[in-house]
Design a protein around this motif. Structure first.
Motif, PDB file in Angstrom:
ATOM      1  N   ASP A  63       0.815  -1.229   0.000  1.00  0.00           N
ATOM      2  CA  ASP A  63       0.000   0.000   0.000  1.00  0.00           C
ATOM      3  C   ASP A  63       0.839   1.264   0.000  1.00  0.00           C
ATOM      4  N   LYS A  64       1.921   1.258  -0.740  1.00  0.00           N
ATOM      5  CA  LYS A  64       2.833   2.403  -0.786  1.00  0.00           C
ATOM      6  C   LYS A  64       2.481   3.294  -1.982  1.00  0.00           C
ATOM      7  N   LYS A 105      -0.251   7.744   2.171  1.00  0.00           N
ATOM      8  CA  LYS A 105      -1.110   6.597   2.453  1.00  0.00           C
ATOM      9  C   LYS A 105      -2.428   6.792   1.717  1.00  0.00           C
TER      10      LYS A 105
END
Length: 174
Positions: free
Chosen positions: A79-80, A99
């Protein structure tokens, strides 16, 4: 003999044409030609073309202000998100790691929209977002980013899968 002298006359029928079918066909033809005329109209779409301006040398320059409108999102694993504005070689600001969600990428997109509208002074010319998912990113991250585009009302975005070596290094470093 009286009966023989009278001529037998045929009964004349009243000639009447029923135009119900003709009315139905005429309405169908009218509807057909109205729909055909509507479909024949050309459909146009606004293009996000670079700005033009006349420089001090009298020459028209293109694309000078486009860097201020472009925002690139690099999607990595876990989730970068790495984002930068303009060109990576000449960034307006240093790349940021963000994020997903309201306080992350959405806040950054809304800030960029505000900056671009202040810069251009035109609400029609918005942010151009380039989304670059890496091979390590998952499909859910791409769907989340597309949802963020819809929430932030970003009209011009593209999904591109070719990374430059600098972008690959940036994604691996963060």
């Amino acid at each position: 003999m009286e009966n023989l002298s009278k001529k037998v006359r045929s009964k004349k029928l009243n000639t009447r044409v029923d135009l119900t079918a003709m009315v139905s066909i005429s309405f169908l033809l009218i509807i057909f030609f109205m729909v055909a005329a509507e479909l024949r109209k050309p459909k146009i779409m606004n293009l996000g073309l670079p700005e033009r301006y006349c420089g001090d040398d009298g020459v028209i320059h293109c694309g000078v202000g486009i860097n201020n409108r472009v925002m690139t999102l690099l999607l990595g694993d876990n989730d970068k998100i790495i984002t930068y504005s303009g060109l990576l070689e000449l960034p307006d600001e240093s790349p940021k790691k963000l994020k997903y969600g309201q306080e992350g990428i959405r806040k950054e997109l809304l800030n960029k929209i505000r900056q671009v509208q202040e810069y251009t002074g035109d609400h029609e010319r918005g942010v151009i977002v380039i989304i670059k998912p890496s091979k390590k990113s998952n499909f859910g991250n791409l769907v989340d980013i597309l949802d963020e585009m819809a929430i932030a009302n970003i009209g011009t975005y593209a999904i591109v899968n070719d990374f430059t070596p600098e972008e690959s290094k940036l994604l691996a470093a963060n």
